[in-house]
Design a protein around this motif. Structure first.
Motif, PDB file in Angstrom:
ATOM      1  N   UNK B 139       0.845  -1.201   0.000  1.00 51.36           N
ATOM      2  CA  UNK B 139       0.000   0.000   0.000  1.00 51.36           C
ATOM      3  C   UNK B 139       0.878   1.250   0.000  1.00 51.36           C
ATOM      4  N   UNK B 140       1.909   1.213   0.842  1.00 48.17           N
ATOM      5  CA  UNK B 140       2.799   2.377   0.932  1.00 48.17           C
ATOM      6  C   UNK B 140       3.500   2.643  -0.397  1.00 48.17           C
ATOM      7  N   UNK B 141       3.702   1.586  -1.167  1.00 48.30           N
ATOM      8  CA  UNK B 141       4.426   1.740  -2.435  1.00 48.30           C
ATOM      9  C   UNK B 141       3.519   2.082  -3.609  1.00 48.30           C
ATOM     10  N   UNK B 142       2.231   2.132  -3.373  1.00 47.19           N
ATOM     11  CA  UNK B 142       1.327   2.509  -4.464  1.00 47.19           C
ATOM     12  C   UNK B 142       1.647   3.929  -4.924  1.00 47.19           C
ATOM     13  N   UNK B 181      -6.412   0.388  -7.751  1.00 53.19           N
ATOM     14  CA  UNK B 181      -5.454   0.155  -6.662  1.00 53.19           C
ATOM     15  C   UNK B 181      -5.667  -1.221  -6.050  1.00 53.19           C
ATOM     16  N   UNK B 182      -6.910  -1.591  -5.833  1.00 52.95           N
ATOM     17  CA  UNK B 182      -7.215  -2.920  -5.276  1.00 52.95           C
ATOM     18  C   UNK B 182      -6.677  -4.019  -6.182  1.00 52.95           C
ATOM     19  N   UNK B 183      -6.970  -3.858  -7.450  1.00 54.22           N
ATOM     20  CA  UNK B 183      -6.567  -4.877  -8.409  1.00 54.22           C
ATOM     21  C   UNK B 183      -5.044  -4.969  -8.483  1.00 54.22           C
ATOM     22  N   UNK B 184      -4.401  -3.814  -8.450  1.00 57.38           N
ATOM     23  CA  UNK B 184      -2.935  -3.784  -8.507  1.00 57.38           C
ATOM     24  C   UNK B 184      -2.339  -4.476  -7.277  1.00 57.38           C
ATOM     25  N   UNK B 185      -2.887  -4.167  -6.127  1.00 61.54           N
ATOM     26  CA  UNK B 185      -2.381  -4.793  -4.891  1.00 61.54           C
ATOM     27  C   UNK B 185      -2.609  -6.293  -4.929  1.00 61.54           C
ATOM     28  N   UNK B 186      -3.745  -6.679  -5.427  1.00 62.53           N
ATOM     29  CA  UNK B 186      -4.069  -8.115  -5.524  1.00 62.53           C
ATOM     30  C   UNK B 186      -3.032  -8.828  -6.397  1.00 62.53           C
TER      31      UNK B 186
END
Lengths: 215, 199
Positions: B139-142, B181-186
């Motif tokens: 999350x911090x790296x988003x 963002x959700x999809x990227x983190x996933x």
């Protein structure tokens, strides 16, 4: 239902939006036969749950409530000092004009007059002493300190502008607990009033000067 | 300065304290701040990632809130209003940092190298902790344009509309960025071995 449509509904769920009964049924049917979307839903839900559980950082050591209140008080002072600073700039400009006047147009020595109302004293001579008749005054009264500075600036400016015959300011309150910005302003004021006193006193208005020349 | 009446502190609602503050009572404002300073600082820290920046932003948010109190609508929850201002302060601070805004697709999270690959711990508790740490790093790296709406939505529980107001974006953009963002983190957590993604 396609995988794209299923993902839209999964995202909608995670947005906290209610799915219709038809949407719920269609999504459930799709997830049963699509392991990819099923994993996506499980994974995203796990991710969101983990994000919500992330711990809050430790509270700052500084007490925000106290420091905010202090900052607000400082800001109030700054606003008021800005008024003083504006007057100071005007005074400095006028001072420069007066200093640059031909020496012959200025009288030789200062007979210090006093038309200002009591309790007053000349600023250069009593910047740190306690006000007369107020031995028990509290160490710091920011409002009083500000009041003194503003009055002093106004009077210095008025003196330079020729609307006051001498620079007269009320005695400042006890300064030991003054914040730095107030002390700096007070020092600048003293310097200015010293300049005014040394070079220009006694100041005469243009009308007085004309009267003097005309005998 | 006016003093808050004795015994008033525990009963005072936000609206009462706001009214007192508007009448020049800084003690009332201090009480409001005390109520929300932890959340305020938490939001700033999550958005800025630096302790001292978070302190500065929280402080700035409080001052801005104080100056804007006349425009505060008492029908709106005070905390939501304050947090929206804080988010705006954080955005300003991030802009002042002048860091380039990377695109989500082109950037791998910086913390990826530190994430364990296929190495769940032996105990479930350790696994959960490891997963949480990986999530926090990811999350911090988003990239900021995605991290801010994501954090405000999922961690601060602000609505899309509130986030849109705070970030000066259309609500639709906020929503789509949260989704991406959700999809990227996933995907990132799948690549790192923390989540399973069938081929």
């Amino acid at each position: 239902m396609t995988c794209d449509e299923a993902e839209t509904l999964i995202q909608k769920e995670l947005d906290g939006e209610e799915l219709t009964q038809a949407e719920r049924r269609a999504l459930a049917a799709h997830l049963e036969r699509c392991p990819r979307c099923s994993s996506l839903r499980t994974g995203l839900s796990r991710l969101v749950a983990a994000v919500k559980e992330l711990p809050l950082p430790a509270a700052p050591e500084v007490d925000l409530a106290r420091s905010a209140a202090r900052a607000l008080r400082r800001r109030r002072r700054r606003v008021r000092l800005a008024v003083g600073a504006g007057l100071a700039a005007a005074a400095a400009g006028l001072l420069l004009l007066l200093v640059l006047r031909p020496a012959g147009s200025r009288p030789a020595r200062p007979p210090v007059g006093s038309t200002a109302p009591p309790p007053m004293a000349s600023a250069p001579s009593a910047p740190t002493s306690a006000p007369p008749g107020a031995p028990g005054q509290p160490a710091l009264n920011p409002e009083a300190a500000l009041g003194w500075l503003e009055t002093a600036w106004e009077r210095a400016a008025a003196r330079v502008a020729g609307t006051l015959p001498t620079v007269e300011v009320p005695l400042p309150p006890e300064e030991t607990a003054w914040p730095d910005d107030l002390l700096q302003t007070a020092d600048a004021l003293r310097q200015l009033t010293r300049e005014v006193g040394a070079r220009i006193l006694p100041f005469t208005t243009p009308k007085e000067e004309t009267d003097r020349r005309n005998g | 300065m006016k003093q808050t009446p004795p015994g008033r502190e525990e009963r005072a609602t936000d609206a009462q304290l706001v009214a007192d503050t508007r009448n020049g009572n800084l003690d009332a404002f201090q009480q409001l701040v005390t109520r929300y300073q932890a959340r305020l600082f938490g939001l700033c820290y999550r958005l800025l990632g630096r302790y001292h920046d978070a302190e500065d932003a929280a402080q700035e948010a409080l001052l801005r809130a104080y100056r804007a109190l006349d425009r505060y609508d008492p029908r709106r929850p005070f905390d939501r209003w304050l947090l929206t201002i804080a988010a705006r302060c954080c955005v300003s601070m991030l802009r002042r940092r002048r860091s380039p805004e990377p695109q989500l697709e082109r950037n791998r999270p910086a913390a990826e190298a530190h994430l364990p690959h296929n190495s769940p711990g032996p105990a479930a508790q350790a696994q959960a902790r490891e997963f949480a740490q990986a999530v926090a790093r990811a999350v911090a790296a988003l990239p900021e344009p995605y991290r801010l709406p994501f954090v405000l939505f999922h961690q601060e529980e602000m609505t899309h509309e509130e986030i849109a107001q705070a970030l000066d974006l259309p609500p639709g953009t906020v929503k789509s960025r949260v989704h991406r963002a959700r999809k990227h983190l996933y995907r990132h957590l799948c690549d790192a071995g923390f989540l399973e993604e069938p081929l």
